[in-house]
Design a protein around this motif. Structure first.
Motif, PDB file in Angstrom:
ATOM      1  N   CYS A 122       0.828  -1.218   0.000  1.00  0.00           N
ATOM      2  CA  CYS A 122       0.000   0.000   0.000  1.00  0.00           C
ATOM      3  C   CYS A 122       0.858   1.261   0.000  1.00  0.00           C
ATOM      4  CB  CYS A 122      -0.949  -0.009   1.194  1.00  0.00           C
ATOM      5  SG  CYS A 122      -0.163   0.466   2.757  1.00  0.00           S
ATOM      6  N   GLY A 123       2.043   1.170   0.588  1.00  0.00           N
ATOM      7  CA  GLY A 123       2.919   2.345   0.594  1.00  0.00           C
ATOM      8  C   GLY A 123       2.556   3.350   1.676  1.00  0.00           C
ATOM      9  N   LYS A 124       1.500   3.072   2.440  1.00  0.00           N
ATOM     10  CA  LYS A 124       1.052   4.091   3.416  1.00  0.00           C
ATOM     11  C   LYS A 124       1.127   3.603   4.862  1.00  0.00           C
ATOM     12  CE  LYS A 124      -2.217   5.784   0.064  1.00  0.00           C
ATOM     13  NZ  LYS A 124      -3.354   5.089  -0.509  1.00  0.00           N
ATOM     14  N   CYS A 125       1.036   2.258   5.048  1.00  0.00           N
ATOM     15  CA  CYS A 125       0.954   1.749   6.418  1.00  0.00           C
ATOM     16  C   CYS A 125       2.303   1.845   7.127  1.00  0.00           C
ATOM     17  CB  CYS A 125       0.451   0.302   6.404  1.00  0.00           C
ATOM     18  SG  CYS A 125       1.652  -0.844   5.694  1.00  0.00           S
ATOM     19  N   ARG A 126       2.265   1.544   8.410  1.00  0.00           N
ATOM     20  CA  ARG A 126       3.462   1.622   9.237  1.00  0.00           C
ATOM     21  C   ARG A 126       4.560   0.678   8.705  1.00  0.00           C
ATOM     22  NH1 ARG A 126       5.679   1.953  14.529  1.00  0.00           N
ATOM     23  NH2 ARG A 126       6.524  -0.063  15.126  1.00  0.00           N
ATOM     24  N   ASN A 127       4.137  -0.557   8.326  1.00  0.00           N
ATOM     25  CA  ASN A 127       5.125  -1.523   7.828  1.00  0.00           C
ATOM     26  C   ASN A 127       5.821  -1.007   6.570  1.00  0.00           C
ATOM     27  OD1 ASN A 127       4.835  -3.452   9.818  1.00  0.00           O
ATOM     28  ND2 ASN A 127       3.092  -4.412   8.805  1.00  0.00           N
ATOM     29  N   CYS A 128       5.039  -0.498   5.626  1.00  0.00           N
ATOM     30  CA  CYS A 128       5.620   0.033   4.387  1.00  0.00           C
ATOM     31  C   CYS A 128       6.565   1.198   4.702  1.00  0.00           C
ATOM     32  CB  CYS A 128       4.521   0.513   3.436  1.00  0.00           C
ATOM     33  SG  CYS A 128       3.657  -0.839   2.612  1.00  0.00           S
ATOM     34  N   ALA A 129       6.096   2.091   5.563  1.00  0.00           N
ATOM     35  CA  ALA A 129       6.877   3.297   5.858  1.00  0.00           C
ATOM     36  C   ALA A 129       8.209   2.950   6.528  1.00  0.00           C
ATOM     37  CB  ALA A 129       6.065   4.235   6.735  1.00  0.00           C
ATOM     38  N   LEU A 130       8.149   2.070   7.531  1.00  0.00           N
ATOM     39  CA  LEU A 130       9.377   1.728   8.266  1.00  0.00           C
ATOM     40  C   LEU A 130      10.373   0.982   7.376  1.00  0.00           C
ATOM     41  CD1 LEU A 130       8.045   0.678  11.787  1.00  0.00           C
ATOM     42  CD2 LEU A 130       9.386   2.702  11.212  1.00  0.00           C
ATOM     43  N   LEU A 131       9.851   0.080   6.543  1.00  0.00           N
ATOM     44  CA  LEU A 131      10.745  -0.660   5.636  1.00  0.00           C
ATOM     45  C   LEU A 131      11.438   0.293   4.672  1.00  0.00           C
ATOM     46  CD1 LEU A 131       9.369  -3.997   4.165  1.00  0.00           C
ATOM     47  CD2 LEU A 131      11.561  -3.593   5.289  1.00  0.00           C
ATOM     48  N   LYS A 132      10.640   1.208   4.144  1.00  0.00           N
ATOM     49  CA  LYS A 132      11.182   2.160   3.179  1.00  0.00           C
ATOM     50  C   LYS A 132      12.281   3.002   3.819  1.00  0.00           C
ATOM     51  CE  LYS A 132       9.819   5.400  -0.349  1.00  0.00           C
ATOM     52  NZ  LYS A 132       8.909   6.470  -0.715  1.00  0.00           N
ATOM     53  N   ARG A 133      12.045   3.351   5.073  1.00  0.00           N
ATOM     54  CA  ARG A 133      13.019   4.181   5.788  1.00  0.00           C
ATOM     55  C   ARG A 133      14.256   3.369   6.204  1.00  0.00           C
ATOM     56  NH1 ARG A 133      10.479   6.425  10.804  1.00  0.00           N
ATOM     57  NH2 ARG A 133       8.586   6.658   9.601  1.00  0.00           N
ATOM     58  N   GLY A 134      14.147   2.050   6.107  1.00  0.00           N
ATOM     59  CA  GLY A 134      15.276   1.195   6.489  1.00  0.00           C
ATOM     60  C   GLY A 134      15.367   1.005   7.989  1.00  0.00           C
ATOM     61  N   SER A 135      14.235   1.211   8.704  1.00  0.00           N
ATOM     62  CA  SER A 135      14.317   1.098  10.164  1.00  0.00           C
ATOM     63  C   SER A 135      13.227   0.182  10.723  1.00  0.00           C
ATOM     64  CB  SER A 135      14.224   2.487  10.793  1.00  0.00           C
ATOM     65  OG  SER A 135      13.058   3.137  10.348  1.00  0.00           O
ATOM     66  N   HIS A 136      12.813  -0.820   9.920  1.00  0.00           N
ATOM     67  CA  HIS A 136      11.777  -1.724  10.439  1.00  0.00           C
ATOM     68  C   HIS A 136      12.396  -2.712  11.420  1.00  0.00           C
ATOM     69  CE1 HIS A 136       8.235  -4.058  10.857  1.00  0.00           C
ATOM     70  NE2 HIS A 136       7.601  -3.371   9.920  1.00  0.00           N
ATOM     71  N   PRO A 137      11.839  -2.763  12.664  1.00  0.00           N
ATOM     72  CA  PRO A 137      12.444  -3.648  13.672  1.00  0.00           C
ATOM     73  C   PRO A 137      12.304  -5.138  13.338  1.00  0.00           C
ATOM     74  CG  PRO A 137      10.405  -2.695  14.495  1.00  0.00           C
ATOM     75  CD  PRO A 137      10.696  -2.006  13.192  1.00  0.00           C
ATOM     76  N   ALA A 190       7.664 -11.080  16.222  1.00  0.00           N
ATOM     77  CA  ALA A 190       7.616  -9.848  15.432  1.00  0.00           C
ATOM     78  C   ALA A 190       7.008  -8.707  16.228  1.00  0.00           C
ATOM     79  CB  ALA A 190       6.823 -10.087  14.159  1.00  0.00           C
ATOM     80  N   ASN A 191       7.441  -7.529  15.912  1.00  0.00           N
ATOM     81  CA  ASN A 191       6.979  -6.327  16.569  1.00  0.00           C
ATOM     82  C   ASN A 191       5.640  -5.876  15.978  1.00  0.00           C
ATOM     83  OD1 ASN A 191       6.909  -3.275  16.740  1.00  0.00           O
ATOM     84  ND2 ASN A 191       8.590  -3.737  18.147  1.00  0.00           N
ATOM     85  N   SER A 192       5.656  -5.464  14.726  1.00  0.00           N
ATOM     86  CA  SER A 192       4.400  -5.001  14.112  1.00  0.00           C
ATOM     87  C   SER A 192       4.097  -5.699  12.791  1.00  0.00           C
ATOM     88  CB  SER A 192       4.464  -3.496  13.876  1.00  0.00           C
ATOM     89  OG  SER A 192       5.466  -3.194  12.925  1.00  0.00           O
ATOM     90  N   ALA A 193       5.102  -6.357  12.191  1.00  0.00           N
ATOM     91  CA  ALA A 193       4.882  -6.989  10.886  1.00  0.00           C
ATOM     92  C   ALA A 193       4.330  -8.398  11.079  1.00  0.00           C
ATOM     93  CB  ALA A 193       6.197  -7.049  10.123  1.00  0.00           C
ATOM     94  N   PRO A 194       3.685  -8.955  10.042  1.00  0.00           N
ATOM     95  CA  PRO A 194       3.189 -10.335  10.168  1.00  0.00           C
ATOM     96  C   PRO A 194       4.306 -11.385  10.166  1.00  0.00           C
ATOM     97  CG  PRO A 194       2.504  -9.324   8.081  1.00  0.00           C
ATOM     98  CD  PRO A 194       3.271  -8.295   8.815  1.00  0.00           C
ATOM     99  N   TYR A 195       5.506 -10.990   9.759  1.00  0.00           N
ATOM    100  CA  TYR A 195       6.648 -11.922   9.720  1.00  0.00           C
ATOM    101  C   TYR A 195       7.893 -11.231  10.264  1.00  0.00           C
ATOM    102  CZ  TYR A 195       4.255 -15.068   6.478  1.00  0.00           C
ATOM    103  OH  TYR A 195       3.385 -15.951   5.908  1.00  0.00           O
ATOM    104  N   LYS A 196       8.895 -12.055  10.577  1.00  0.00           N
ATOM    105  CA  LYS A 196      10.240 -11.523  10.765  1.00  0.00           C
ATOM    106  C   LYS A 196      11.066 -11.983   9.578  1.00  0.00           C
ATOM    107  CE  LYS A 196      11.861 -10.156  14.581  1.00  0.00           C
ATOM    108  NZ  LYS A 196      12.454  -9.906  15.899  1.00  0.00           N
ATOM    109  N   VAL A 197      11.780 -11.082   8.983  1.00  0.00           N
ATOM    110  CA  VAL A 197      12.591 -11.423   7.812  1.00  0.00           C
ATOM    111  C   VAL A 197      14.034 -11.033   8.064  1.00  0.00           C
ATOM    112  CG1 VAL A 197      12.956 -11.053   5.344  1.00  0.00           C
ATOM    113  CG2 VAL A 197      10.623 -11.094   6.250  1.00  0.00           C
TER     114      VAL A 197
END
Ligand SMILES: [Zn+2]
Length: 318
Positions: free
Chosen positions: A58-73, A101-108
Protein backbone atom coordinates in the motif's frame (compact mmCIF):
# COMPACT_ATOMS: atom_id res chain seq x y z
CA UNK A 1 1.05 -10.31 -15.23
CA UNK A 2 2.74 -7.09 -14.21
CA UNK A 3 5.94 -7.17 -12.20
CA UNK A 4 5.12 -8.78 -8.83
CA UNK A 5 8.09 -7.01 -7.22
CA UNK A 6 8.10 -3.43 -8.49
CA UNK A 7 11.65 -2.09 -8.51
CA UNK A 8 13.21 -5.50 -9.12
CA UNK A 9 14.40 -5.77 -12.71
CA UNK A 10 14.74 -8.78 -14.97
CA UNK A 11 14.63 -12.49 -14.11
CA UNK A 12 10.87 -12.38 -14.53
CA UNK A 13 10.39 -16.13 -14.50
CA UNK A 14 12.14 -16.48 -11.14
CA UNK A 15 10.19 -13.53 -9.78
CA UNK A 16 6.90 -15.11 -10.84
CA UNK A 17 7.74 -18.49 -9.27
CA UNK A 18 8.75 -16.78 -6.06
CA UNK A 19 5.61 -14.68 -6.02
CA UNK A 20 3.42 -17.74 -6.56
CA UNK A 21 5.06 -19.45 -3.57
CA UNK A 22 4.52 -16.32 -1.52
CA UNK A 23 0.86 -16.04 -2.47
CA UNK A 24 0.16 -19.74 -2.19
CA UNK A 25 1.70 -19.95 1.28
CA UNK A 26 4.36 -22.40 0.12
CA UNK A 27 7.31 -20.11 0.70
CA UNK A 28 9.99 -21.97 2.66
CA UNK A 29 11.42 -20.63 5.91
CA UNK A 30 14.82 -20.42 4.23
CA UNK A 31 15.39 -19.00 0.77
CA UNK A 32 18.69 -18.95 -1.05
CA UNK A 33 19.16 -16.37 -3.81
CA UNK A 34 22.20 -17.07 -5.98
CA UNK A 35 23.82 -15.20 -8.85
CA UNK A 36 26.74 -12.90 -9.66
CA UNK A 37 27.27 -9.66 -7.72
CA UNK A 38 24.97 -6.90 -8.91
CA UNK A 39 22.28 -9.15 -10.36
CA UNK A 40 19.66 -8.06 -7.81
CA UNK A 41 19.75 -10.59 -4.96
CA UNK A 42 19.59 -8.03 -2.18
CA UNK A 43 16.96 -5.99 -4.00
CA UNK A 44 14.80 -9.07 -4.43
CA UNK A 45 15.24 -9.97 -0.73
CA UNK A 46 13.94 -6.53 0.20
CA UNK A 47 11.04 -6.89 -2.20
CA UNK A 48 10.05 -10.21 -0.65
CA UNK A 49 10.07 -8.55 2.78
CA UNK A 50 7.87 -5.75 1.42
CA UNK A 51 5.32 -8.26 0.13
CA UNK A 52 5.38 -10.28 3.36
CA UNK A 53 4.94 -7.18 5.49
CA UNK A 54 2.19 -5.65 3.36
CA UNK A 55 0.78 -7.96 0.66
CA UNK A 56 -0.79 -5.04 -1.25
CA UNK A 57 2.31 -2.83 -1.06
CA UNK A 58 0.00 0.00 0.00
CA UNK A 59 2.92 2.34 0.59
CA UNK A 60 1.05 4.09 3.42
CA UNK A 61 0.95 1.75 6.42
CA UNK A 62 3.46 1.62 9.24
CA UNK A 63 5.13 -1.52 7.83
CA UNK A 64 5.62 0.03 4.39
CA UNK A 65 6.88 3.30 5.86
CA UNK A 66 9.38 1.73 8.27
CA UNK A 67 10.75 -0.66 5.64
CA UNK A 68 11.18 2.16 3.18
CA UNK A 69 13.02 4.18 5.79
CA UNK A 70 15.28 1.19 6.49
CA UNK A 71 14.32 1.10 10.16
CA UNK A 72 11.78 -1.72 10.44
CA UNK A 73 12.44 -3.65 13.67
CA UNK A 74 11.24 -6.91 12.06
CA UNK A 75 13.66 -6.73 9.14
CA UNK A 76 17.36 -7.42 9.50
CA UNK A 77 20.07 -7.40 6.87
CA UNK A 78 23.51 -8.76 7.72
CA UNK A 79 26.60 -9.13 5.58
CA UNK A 80 30.17 -10.35 5.91
CA UNK A 81 32.65 -8.35 7.93
CA UNK A 82 36.27 -8.40 6.79
CA UNK A 83 35.39 -11.05 4.19
CA UNK A 84 33.75 -13.57 6.48
CA UNK A 85 30.36 -14.18 8.02
CA UNK A 86 31.33 -15.11 11.56
CA UNK A 87 29.73 -16.85 14.50
CA UNK A 88 28.84 -13.54 16.09
CA UNK A 89 26.68 -12.61 13.09
CA UNK A 90 25.01 -16.02 13.02
CA UNK A 91 24.14 -15.49 16.68
CA UNK A 92 22.75 -12.05 15.99
CA UNK A 93 20.57 -13.58 13.35
CA UNK A 94 19.44 -16.27 15.75
CA UNK A 95 18.43 -13.85 18.49
CA UNK A 96 16.65 -11.68 15.95
CA UNK A 97 14.57 -14.59 14.63
CA UNK A 98 13.79 -15.90 18.12
CA UNK A 99 12.03 -12.76 19.34
CA UNK A 100 8.43 -12.48 18.04
CA UNK A 101 7.62 -9.85 15.43
CA UNK A 102 6.98 -6.33 16.57
CA UNK A 103 4.40 -5.00 14.11
CA UNK A 104 4.88 -6.99 10.89
CA UNK A 105 3.19 -10.33 10.17
CA UNK A 106 6.65 -11.92 9.72
CA UNK A 107 10.24 -11.52 10.77
CA UNK A 108 12.59 -11.42 7.81
CA UNK A 109 16.36 -11.75 8.08
CA UNK A 110 18.71 -11.45 5.12
CA UNK A 111 22.20 -12.84 5.30
CA UNK A 112 24.40 -11.74 2.44
CA UNK A 113 27.23 -13.82 1.03
CA UNK A 114 26.42 -17.14 2.66
CA UNK A 115 29.43 -18.54 0.77
CA UNK A 116 31.62 -16.60 3.19
CA UNK A 117 30.34 -18.30 6.35
CA UNK A 118 33.06 -19.60 8.61
CA UNK A 119 32.52 -23.28 9.56
CA UNK A 120 31.35 -22.40 13.11
CA UNK A 121 28.98 -19.75 11.80
CA UNK A 122 27.66 -22.21 9.23
CA UNK A 123 26.96 -24.83 11.87
CA UNK A 124 25.33 -22.34 14.16
CA UNK A 125 23.12 -21.10 11.32
CA UNK A 126 22.20 -24.64 10.42
CA UNK A 127 20.79 -25.20 13.91
CA UNK A 128 18.59 -22.14 13.59
CA UNK A 129 17.34 -23.17 10.19
CA UNK A 130 16.67 -26.76 11.21
CA UNK A 131 13.96 -25.67 13.60
CA UNK A 132 12.56 -22.48 12.23
CA UNK A 133 10.02 -20.46 14.17
CA UNK A 134 6.60 -19.80 12.78
CA UNK A 135 6.32 -16.70 10.62
CA UNK A 136 10.02 -16.22 10.13
CA UNK A 137 11.81 -16.11 6.80
CA UNK A 138 15.56 -16.21 6.44
CA UNK A 139 16.96 -15.20 3.04
CA UNK A 140 20.52 -16.15 2.21
CA UNK A 141 22.40 -14.80 -0.79
CA UNK A 142 25.46 -16.27 -2.48
CA UNK A 143 27.39 -15.88 -5.72
CA UNK A 144 27.03 -19.55 -6.59
CA UNK A 145 25.09 -22.41 -5.08
CA UNK A 146 28.18 -24.66 -5.31
CA UNK A 147 30.01 -22.45 -2.82
CA UNK A 148 27.40 -22.80 -0.08
CA UNK A 149 27.43 -25.57 2.55
CA UNK A 150 25.36 -28.41 1.04
CA UNK A 151 23.50 -28.82 4.34
CA UNK A 152 22.32 -25.21 4.08
CA UNK A 153 21.37 -25.60 0.44
CA UNK A 154 19.30 -28.69 1.18
CA UNK A 155 17.22 -26.71 3.69
CA UNK A 156 16.58 -23.83 1.31
CA UNK A 157 14.31 -23.00 -1.59
CA UNK A 158 16.90 -21.96 -4.16
CA UNK A 159 16.27 -19.17 -6.69
CA UNK A 160 19.01 -18.50 -9.21
CA UNK A 161 19.26 -15.02 -10.72
CA UNK A 162 21.02 -14.81 -14.07
CA UNK A 163 22.54 -11.82 -15.86
CA UNK A 164 20.00 -10.14 -18.14
CA UNK A 165 19.99 -10.44 -21.93
CA UNK A 166 21.48 -7.21 -23.43
CA UNK A 167 18.19 -6.01 -24.93
CA UNK A 168 16.32 -6.42 -21.68
CA UNK A 169 18.95 -4.53 -19.71
CA UNK A 170 19.08 -1.85 -22.40
CA UNK A 171 15.36 -1.19 -21.97
CA UNK A 172 15.75 -0.87 -18.23
CA UNK A 173 18.62 1.59 -18.65
CA UNK A 174 16.66 3.68 -21.13
CA UNK A 175 13.75 3.74 -18.69
CA UNK A 176 16.23 5.04 -16.11
CA UNK A 177 17.21 7.92 -18.36
CA UNK A 178 20.11 6.54 -20.45
CA UNK A 179 20.48 7.48 -24.13
CA UNK A 180 20.00 4.55 -26.53
CA UNK A 181 23.67 4.24 -27.49
CA UNK A 182 24.83 4.70 -23.91
CA UNK A 183 22.39 1.99 -22.80
CA UNK A 184 23.67 -0.39 -25.48
CA UNK A 185 27.23 0.16 -24.32
CA UNK A 186 26.44 -0.26 -20.62
CA UNK A 187 24.40 -3.42 -21.24
CA UNK A 188 27.37 -4.99 -23.03
CA UNK A 189 30.05 -3.60 -20.73
CA UNK A 190 28.30 -4.79 -17.57
CA UNK A 191 27.85 -8.30 -18.94
CA UNK A 192 24.11 -8.03 -18.30
CA UNK A 193 24.52 -7.22 -14.60
CA UNK A 194 21.92 -4.55 -13.78
CA UNK A 195 23.61 -3.44 -10.54
CA UNK A 196 26.85 -2.71 -12.36
CA UNK A 197 25.19 -1.01 -15.32
CA UNK A 198 23.01 1.21 -13.13
CA UNK A 199 25.97 2.21 -10.95
CA UNK A 200 27.93 3.22 -14.06
CA UNK A 201 24.95 5.12 -15.42
CA UNK A 202 24.87 7.15 -12.22
CA UNK A 203 28.66 7.65 -12.21
CA UNK A 204 29.30 11.01 -13.84
CA UNK A 205 33.05 10.37 -14.11
CA UNK A 206 32.58 7.21 -16.16
CA UNK A 207 31.67 8.79 -19.49
CA UNK A 208 34.74 11.03 -19.26
CA UNK A 209 36.87 7.95 -18.60
CA UNK A 210 35.42 6.29 -21.68
CA UNK A 211 36.20 9.39 -23.68
CA UNK A 212 39.79 9.42 -22.44
CA UNK A 213 40.16 5.73 -23.16
CA UNK A 214 38.98 6.07 -26.78
CA UNK A 215 41.33 9.01 -27.29
CA UNK A 216 44.32 7.23 -25.75
CA UNK A 217 43.87 3.88 -27.44
CA UNK A 218 43.47 5.45 -30.90
CA UNK A 219 46.54 7.61 -30.32
CA UNK A 220 48.72 4.68 -29.27
CA UNK A 221 47.60 2.36 -32.07
CA UNK A 222 48.22 5.15 -34.61
CA UNK A 223 51.62 5.79 -33.02
CA UNK A 224 50.70 9.36 -32.26
CA UNK A 225 51.40 9.13 -28.56
CA UNK A 226 54.07 7.69 -26.30
CA UNK A 227 52.68 4.35 -25.02
CA UNK A 228 54.53 4.73 -21.72
CA UNK A 229 52.72 7.98 -21.07
CA UNK A 230 49.39 6.21 -21.56
CA UNK A 231 50.56 3.37 -19.30
CA UNK A 232 51.35 5.97 -16.65
CA UNK A 233 47.89 7.49 -17.00
CA UNK A 234 45.99 4.21 -16.65
CA UNK A 235 48.00 1.75 -14.56
CA UNK A 236 46.29 2.83 -11.33
CA UNK A 237 42.91 1.67 -12.72
CA UNK A 238 43.96 -1.58 -14.36
CA UNK A 239 40.59 -3.31 -14.12
CA UNK A 240 38.69 -0.47 -15.75
CA UNK A 241 41.23 -0.10 -18.53
CA UNK A 242 41.29 -3.81 -19.33
CA UNK A 243 37.49 -4.06 -19.28
CA UNK A 244 37.22 -1.11 -21.67
CA UNK A 245 40.00 -2.56 -23.80
CA UNK A 246 38.39 -5.99 -24.14
CA UNK A 247 35.11 -4.57 -25.39
CA UNK A 248 36.95 -2.14 -27.67
CA UNK A 249 39.06 -4.89 -29.24
CA UNK A 250 36.00 -7.10 -29.61
CA UNK A 251 34.26 -4.27 -31.48
CA UNK A 252 37.32 -3.83 -33.72
CA UNK A 253 37.47 -7.52 -34.47
CA UNK A 254 33.77 -7.89 -35.23
CA UNK A 255 33.71 -4.78 -37.41
CA UNK A 256 36.50 -6.25 -39.51
CA UNK A 257 34.96 -9.68 -39.80
CA UNK A 258 31.20 -9.13 -39.90
CA UNK A 259 29.24 -6.88 -42.21
CA UNK A 260 26.18 -6.18 -40.11
CA UNK A 261 27.84 -5.77 -36.72
CA UNK A 262 26.71 -2.92 -34.52
CA UNK A 263 29.53 -2.10 -32.09
CA UNK A 264 28.93 -1.64 -28.37
CA UNK A 265 31.00 1.54 -28.71
CA UNK A 266 28.71 2.88 -31.45
CA UNK A 267 29.05 6.40 -30.01
CA UNK A 268 32.75 6.26 -30.82
CA UNK A 269 32.48 4.71 -34.26
CA UNK A 270 34.98 7.24 -35.69
CA UNK A 271 37.70 6.25 -33.23
CA UNK A 272 37.01 2.56 -33.87
CA UNK A 273 37.38 3.14 -37.62
CA UNK A 274 40.60 5.02 -37.02
CA UNK A 275 41.96 2.08 -35.00
CA UNK A 276 40.86 -0.47 -37.56
CA UNK A 277 42.63 1.47 -40.31
CA UNK A 278 45.99 0.81 -38.63
CA UNK A 279 45.30 -2.53 -36.95
CA UNK A 280 44.58 -5.66 -39.02
CA UNK A 281 42.69 -8.64 -37.61
CA UNK A 282 45.78 -10.61 -36.59
CA UNK A 283 47.02 -7.72 -34.48
CA UNK A 284 43.62 -7.35 -32.81
CA UNK A 285 43.70 -11.05 -31.94
CA UNK A 286 47.25 -10.69 -30.65
CA UNK A 287 46.20 -7.78 -28.43
CA UNK A 288 43.22 -9.70 -27.07
CA UNK A 289 45.64 -12.40 -25.97
CA UNK A 290 47.93 -9.79 -24.45
CA UNK A 291 45.02 -8.39 -22.51
CA UNK A 292 44.33 -11.84 -21.03
CA UNK A 293 48.01 -12.14 -20.11
CA UNK A 294 47.94 -8.72 -18.45
CA UNK A 295 45.01 -9.81 -16.29
CA UNK A 296 46.82 -12.97 -15.29
CA UNK A 297 49.91 -11.00 -14.34
CA UNK A 298 47.88 -8.57 -12.26
CA UNK A 299 46.20 -11.47 -10.48
CA UNK A 300 49.63 -12.86 -9.75
CA UNK A 301 50.28 -9.47 -8.13
CA UNK A 302 52.82 -8.24 -10.65
CA UNK A 303 53.54 -4.52 -10.53
CA UNK A 304 50.71 -2.85 -12.45
CA UNK A 305 52.97 -0.19 -13.94
CA UNK A 306 55.25 -2.85 -15.46
CA UNK A 307 52.30 -4.85 -16.74
CA UNK A 308 50.86 -1.74 -18.40
CA UNK A 309 54.20 -0.64 -19.87
CA UNK A 310 54.56 -4.02 -21.51
CA UNK A 311 50.94 -4.09 -22.76
CA UNK A 312 50.97 -0.57 -24.18
CA UNK A 313 54.34 -1.09 -25.89
CA UNK A 314 52.86 -4.08 -27.68
CA UNK A 315 50.04 -1.92 -29.00
CA UNK A 316 52.52 0.55 -30.34
CA UNK A 317 54.52 -2.11 -32.17
CA UNK A 318 53.65 -2.60 -35.81
ZN1 LIG B 1 1.53 -1.09 3.45
Amino acid sequence: MSNPFPGFWGNERVARILFRALQGGTLAHTLLFTGPAGCGKKTLARKVAERLFCPDLCGKCRNCALLKRGSHPDFLMLGPEANFVRLEQARRLQSFLTVPANSAPYKVAVLEDAHRLTPEAGNSLLKILEEPRERTVCILTADNVDNVLPTLVSRSQVYNLAPLPPDELKEILVAKGAQQAQAEFLAAFSGGIPGKALALLADSAFSQQRENFARDISAVLARRRDPLEVAEAWHSQPQLFLDLLDLWLRDMLMLQTRQDYRPANIERADSLAECNAVCPVDKVLFLLEESVLARERLQALCNSRLVFDSLLLKMWEV
